[in-house]
Structures are given as C-alpha cells and as structure tokens.
Design a protein around this motif. Structure first.
Motif, PDB file in Angstrom:
ATOM      1  N   TRP A  49       0.854  -1.193   0.000  1.00 41.06           N
ATOM      2  CA  TRP A  49       0.000   0.000   0.000  1.00 41.06           C
ATOM      3  C   TRP A  49       0.890   1.243   0.000  1.00 41.06           C
ATOM      4  O   TRP A  49       1.748   1.407   0.857  1.00 41.06           O
ATOM      5  CB  TRP A  49      -0.905  -0.020   1.227  1.00 41.06           C
ATOM      6  CG  TRP A  49      -1.744   1.215   1.417  1.00 41.06           C
ATOM      7  CD1 TRP A  49      -2.202   2.061   0.453  1.00 41.06           C
ATOM      8  CD2 TRP A  49      -2.217   1.734   2.661  1.00 41.06           C
ATOM      9  NE1 TRP A  49      -2.936   3.082   1.009  1.00 41.06           N
ATOM     10  CE2 TRP A  49      -2.976   2.901   2.367  1.00 41.06           C
ATOM     11  CE3 TRP A  49      -2.086   1.312   3.987  1.00 41.06           C
ATOM     12  CZ2 TRP A  49      -3.590   3.649   3.370  1.00 41.06           C
ATOM     13  CZ3 TRP A  49      -2.707   2.073   4.983  1.00 41.06           C
ATOM     14  CH2 TRP A  49      -3.449   3.226   4.670  1.00 41.06           C
ATOM     15  N   TYR A  50       0.662   2.101  -0.981  1.00 44.52           N
ATOM     16  CA  TYR A  50       1.455   3.333  -1.047  1.00 44.52           C
ATOM     17  C   TYR A  50       0.711   4.383  -1.848  1.00 44.52           C
ATOM     18  O   TYR A  50      -0.267   4.092  -2.545  1.00 44.52           O
ATOM     19  CB  TYR A  50       2.813   3.064  -1.681  1.00 44.52           C
ATOM     20  CG  TYR A  50       2.776   2.830  -3.181  1.00 44.52           C
ATOM     21  CD1 TYR A  50       3.071   3.850  -4.079  1.00 44.52           C
ATOM     22  CD2 TYR A  50       2.430   1.589  -3.708  1.00 44.52           C
ATOM     23  CE1 TYR A  50       3.030   3.645  -5.438  1.00 44.52           C
ATOM     24  CE2 TYR A  50       2.389   1.370  -5.064  1.00 44.52           C
ATOM     25  CZ  TYR A  50       2.690   2.406  -5.931  1.00 44.52           C
ATOM     26  OH  TYR A  50       2.631   2.201  -7.292  1.00 44.52           O
ATOM     27  N   LYS A  51       1.194   5.613  -1.739  1.00 40.16           N
ATOM     28  CA  LYS A  51       0.690   6.725  -2.540  1.00 40.16           C
ATOM     29  C   LYS A  51       1.710   7.028  -3.634  1.00 40.16           C
ATOM     30  O   LYS A  51       2.897   7.167  -3.351  1.00 40.16           O
ATOM     31  CB  LYS A  51       0.442   7.957  -1.669  1.00 40.16           C
ATOM     32  CG  LYS A  51      -0.694   7.784  -0.672  1.00 40.16           C
ATOM     33  CD  LYS A  51      -0.975   9.078   0.093  1.00 40.16           C
ATOM     34  CE  LYS A  51      -2.144   8.904   1.045  1.00 40.16           C
ATOM     35  NZ  LYS A  51      -2.462  10.162   1.778  1.00 40.16           N
ATOM     36  N   GLU A  54       4.179   9.878  -3.027  1.00 40.02           N
ATOM     37  CA  GLU A  54       4.770  10.063  -1.713  1.00 40.02           C
ATOM     38  C   GLU A  54       5.681   8.912  -1.301  1.00 40.02           C
ATOM     39  O   GLU A  54       6.884   8.936  -1.571  1.00 40.02           O
ATOM     40  CB  GLU A  54       3.658  10.282  -0.666  1.00 40.02           C
ATOM     41  CG  GLU A  54       2.858  11.569  -0.902  1.00 40.02           C
ATOM     42  CD  GLU A  54       1.798  11.788   0.155  1.00 40.02           C
ATOM     43  OE1 GLU A  54       1.835  11.089   1.194  1.00 40.02           O
ATOM     44  OE2 GLU A  54       0.914  12.641  -0.044  1.00 40.02           O
ATOM     45  N   TYR A  56       6.292   5.885  -2.185  1.00 41.42           N
ATOM     46  CA  TYR A  56       6.648   4.764  -3.046  1.00 41.42           C
ATOM     47  C   TYR A  56       8.115   4.367  -2.901  1.00 41.42           C
ATOM     48  O   TYR A  56       8.497   3.224  -3.149  1.00 41.42           O
ATOM     49  CB  TYR A  56       6.332   5.070  -4.514  1.00 41.42           C
ATOM     50  CG  TYR A  56       7.205   6.123  -5.141  1.00 41.42           C
ATOM     51  CD1 TYR A  56       8.460   5.807  -5.664  1.00 41.42           C
ATOM     52  CD2 TYR A  56       6.780   7.447  -5.234  1.00 41.42           C
ATOM     53  CE1 TYR A  56       9.269   6.768  -6.236  1.00 41.42           C
ATOM     54  CE2 TYR A  56       7.581   8.414  -5.808  1.00 41.42           C
ATOM     55  CZ  TYR A  56       8.824   8.067  -6.307  1.00 41.42           C
ATOM     56  OH  TYR A  56       9.623   9.035  -6.874  1.00 41.42           O
ATOM     57  N   HIS A 120       2.281   4.774 -10.630  1.00 43.20           N
ATOM     58  CA  HIS A 120       1.051   4.071 -10.224  1.00 43.20           C
ATOM     59  C   HIS A 120       0.871   2.749 -10.973  1.00 43.20           C
ATOM     60  O   HIS A 120      -0.257   2.254 -11.111  1.00 43.20           O
ATOM     61  CB  HIS A 120      -0.186   4.953 -10.447  1.00 43.20           C
ATOM     62  CG  HIS A 120      -0.164   6.251  -9.703  1.00 43.20           C
ATOM     63  ND1 HIS A 120       0.395   7.407 -10.234  1.00 43.20           N
ATOM     64  CD2 HIS A 120      -0.621   6.581  -8.469  1.00 43.20           C
ATOM     65  CE1 HIS A 120       0.263   8.385  -9.365  1.00 43.20           C
ATOM     66  NE2 HIS A 120      -0.348   7.925  -8.285  1.00 43.20           N
ATOM     67  N   ARG A 221      -7.183   2.874  -8.541  1.00 43.69           N
ATOM     68  CA  ARG A 221      -6.587   3.537  -7.382  1.00 43.69           C
ATOM     69  C   ARG A 221      -7.586   3.650  -6.238  1.00 43.69           C
ATOM     70  O   ARG A 221      -8.786   3.775  -6.429  1.00 43.69           O
ATOM     71  CB  ARG A 221      -6.083   4.926  -7.766  1.00 43.69           C
ATOM     72  CG  ARG A 221      -5.039   4.908  -8.871  1.00 43.69           C
ATOM     73  CD  ARG A 221      -4.523   6.304  -9.169  1.00 43.69           C
ATOM     74  NE  ARG A 221      -3.763   6.335 -10.406  1.00 43.69           N
ATOM     75  CZ  ARG A 221      -3.228   7.437 -10.927  1.00 43.69           C
ATOM     76  NH1 ARG A 221      -3.367   8.592 -10.292  1.00 43.69           N
ATOM     77  NH2 ARG A 221      -2.556   7.381 -12.060  1.00 43.69           N
ATOM     78  N   GLY A 222      -7.036   3.623  -5.028  1.00 42.80           N
ATOM     79  CA  GLY A 222      -7.848   3.860  -3.848  1.00 42.80           C
ATOM     80  C   GLY A 222      -8.643   2.672  -3.342  1.00 42.80           C
ATOM     81  O   GLY A 222      -9.460   2.830  -2.431  1.00 42.80           O
ATOM     82  N   VAL A 253      -3.023   1.177  -4.407  1.00 43.61           N
ATOM     83  CA  VAL A 253      -2.285   2.341  -4.877  1.00 43.61           C
ATOM     84  C   VAL A 253      -3.192   3.558  -4.729  1.00 43.61           C
ATOM     85  O   VAL A 253      -4.231   3.637  -5.387  1.00 43.61           O
ATOM     86  CB  VAL A 253      -1.846   2.184  -6.342  1.00 43.61           C
ATOM     87  CG1 VAL A 253      -1.036   3.407  -6.800  1.00 43.61           C
ATOM     88  CG2 VAL A 253      -1.030   0.908  -6.530  1.00 43.61           C
ATOM     89  N   ASP A 254      -2.812   4.464  -3.851  1.00 44.55           N
ATOM     90  CA  ASP A 254      -3.589   5.682  -3.632  1.00 44.55           C
ATOM     91  C   ASP A 254      -3.071   6.803  -4.537  1.00 44.55           C
ATOM     92  O   ASP A 254      -1.944   6.778  -5.010  1.00 44.55           O
ATOM     93  CB  ASP A 254      -3.493   6.127  -2.169  1.00 44.55           C
ATOM     94  CG  ASP A 254      -4.488   5.386  -1.294  1.00 44.55           C
ATOM     95  OD1 ASP A 254      -5.477   4.859  -1.828  1.00 44.55           O
ATOM     96  OD2 ASP A 254      -4.264   5.344  -0.065  1.00 44.55           O
ATOM     97  N   ASP A 255      -3.916   7.811  -4.732  1.00 42.82           N
ATOM     98  CA  ASP A 255      -3.505   8.998  -5.494  1.00 42.82           C
ATOM     99  C   ASP A 255      -2.509   9.819  -4.688  1.00 42.82           C
ATOM    100  O   ASP A 255      -2.481   9.772  -3.474  1.00 42.82           O
ATOM    101  CB  ASP A 255      -4.728   9.839  -5.835  1.00 42.82           C
ATOM    102  CG  ASP A 255      -5.574   9.174  -6.909  1.00 42.82           C
ATOM    103  OD1 ASP A 255      -5.006   8.532  -7.789  1.00 42.82           O
ATOM    104  OD2 ASP A 255      -6.804   9.299  -6.826  1.00 42.82           O
TER     105      ASP A 255
END
Length: 255
Positions: A49-51, A54, A56, A120, A221-222, A253-255
């Motif tokens: 899990w990462y943004k 940020e 990664y 992403h 994403r999200g 994978v978050d924005d």
C-alpha cells in the motif's frame, strides 16, 4: 472358539480403520513468495500500500535490497565460479548454476524505472523455492492446464516452441470479480513462469532461486485488490494458506 477369535479380529480391524486419519494429505511442492514485503509492524502482512507521489520510495528501496543478490554475483559464495549460461535446450552441467540476467527482459520492472511505483503501475516480484531434488513435470499443451489458469497464459503457451514449454507456468488473477476488474491488465517479465533449467537445484554452491515480475499496468486507485498467483506443473499442488504452489497478496495504490 475359532468363531470367537474371528470376531475379535474383525473388531480389532474395525477399530484400526475408524482411528485412521482420513483427511486429505497436505499439499506438497515448491513454495511461492512475493516481494516487496510490507513492514513487519503492519498487522496486515500481505498488503502493498502506497501513494504514488509520496511513500513509493520505501517500496522501491525494498526491491533494490531484495534484488541486490541477483545483480551482484559476488555476494553469493561460489556463484561467480559456477555460473553457466543456461537455455531451454542447454541445462547446467553438474556443479554449475544458471545465470540470471537482470539487465534485459524485465520491461518496466527495473531499478532505473523505480519498478513503476512512481507511475502508479507497480511491479511485484515472485520467487519460487523448492527442495534440492525437486524436478518439474511439465504441462506441454495449454489444454492440460487447470481451469483457473488465465487465457493469456494459454495463448502464450500455445505460441511457445517445444523446448520453451519446459516451464513452471505462472498466472495471477483477482480473487473475485471485483478484484479482477480493479486489478487491470497484467504483464509478466521476463516470461510468465520459471524455466525448468533451474531445477533440480541440488543446493549447488552459488545457486539462487529464480524470480519473475508481475507488472500491474493500470490498477484501480484507492481500493484494495486481492491477488492470487498460481504455479503450474503436474507435480505442483496448491495450498494458499502455506504458499505451496501459490501466493496471495493485496495491492492498494492511492492517489
């Protein structure tokens, strides 16, 4: 008297049968692992899990560390001396180990590309670990694969030449319909599985378990996507709870 003894024998036999464990034998065979691994402090030990913009780098750094031993042969005792350029029609001689070329064939799953994490579209690496004497029994035609093997894998297999089917095949998919939709398209590097020339390992000095990469090109994403990857050979069974023949992980994978 003889009738009584016969009765006792039957009673003893019935008791033995009733006490026998009739549960199926546990699955055996090589295990499958995924990388990068989540931080040990996380409760969920299967979640990547990462943004994208940020954190990664913490994940790509984990892959840098994991892959270092594959990129630097001198880190493994005896590897440089025993290296052999293996191929599907040229298995290693006794006492030699197959080279793993990290400089070509990995598409976007490279250190220079940060394994796609900053875009992403992350790469997840898989590693097979087998006992020293295990030798794969290959599936030679796609129709022999289990029903849950992906159509993409079947098409790849159909296009492969005879010797290039000496593979432990791998395909990944979402656990459920929503996961399959959110997972997006996948690609495998250098190929969808592990070449048979790596086995048996015989624990030869310098041997490294082979690896491959799964590239998630456009995951939704999200959301958390549950992923299962399975290996296929005639003598591979599957037990997802022990990572025998398969592995489960989650991707978010978050924005």
């Amino acid at each position: 008297m003889s009738a009584f003894l016969h009765f006792l024998q039957l009673l003893l036999l019935a008791t033995v049968i009733s006490c026998q464990d009739t549960s199926p034998a546990p699955a055996t065979g090589p295990s499958l692992s995924f990388f990068p691994k989540p931080p040990k402090k996380w409760e969920e030990q299967t979640l990547i899990w990462y943004k994208g913009g940020e954190n990664y780098k913490s994940w790509s750094n984990k892959l840098n560390k994991f892959l270092q031993v594959y990129e630097m042969d001198e880190l493994t005792n005896g590897r440089q001396l025993n290296l052999y350029n293996c191929d599907f029609d040229d298995f290693p001689p006794k006492g030699r180990v197959c080279r793993i070329d990290m400089k070509k064939g990995w598409g976007p799953c490279t250190k220079e590309n940060i394994y796609g994490y900053h875009k992403h579209s992350p790469c997840v690496f898989l590693r097979i670990d087998a006992n020293r004497h295990w030798t794969p029994e290959y599936f030679n035609v796609s129709s022999e694969l289990p029903p849950h093997a992906s159509q993409d894998l079947r098409e790849y297999m159909n296009k492969a030449d005879g010797d290039q089917r000496k593979m432990i095949w791998v395909s990944c998919d979402g656990e459920g319909p929503v996961d399959r939709e959110n997972m997006g398209p996948l690609k495998y590097y250098p190929r969808p599985g592990f070449p048979g020339y790596f086995f048996p390992s015989l624990k030869t000095e310098g041997y490294l378990s082979p690896i491959m990469a799964v590239h998630f090109e456009k995951p939704t994403r999200g959301v958390i996507t549950n992923v299962q990857c399975h290996m296929y050979a005639r003598n591979i069974q599957h037990d997802i709870t022990r990572n025998i023949g398969s592995v489960h992980f989650q991707l978010m994978v978050d924005d």
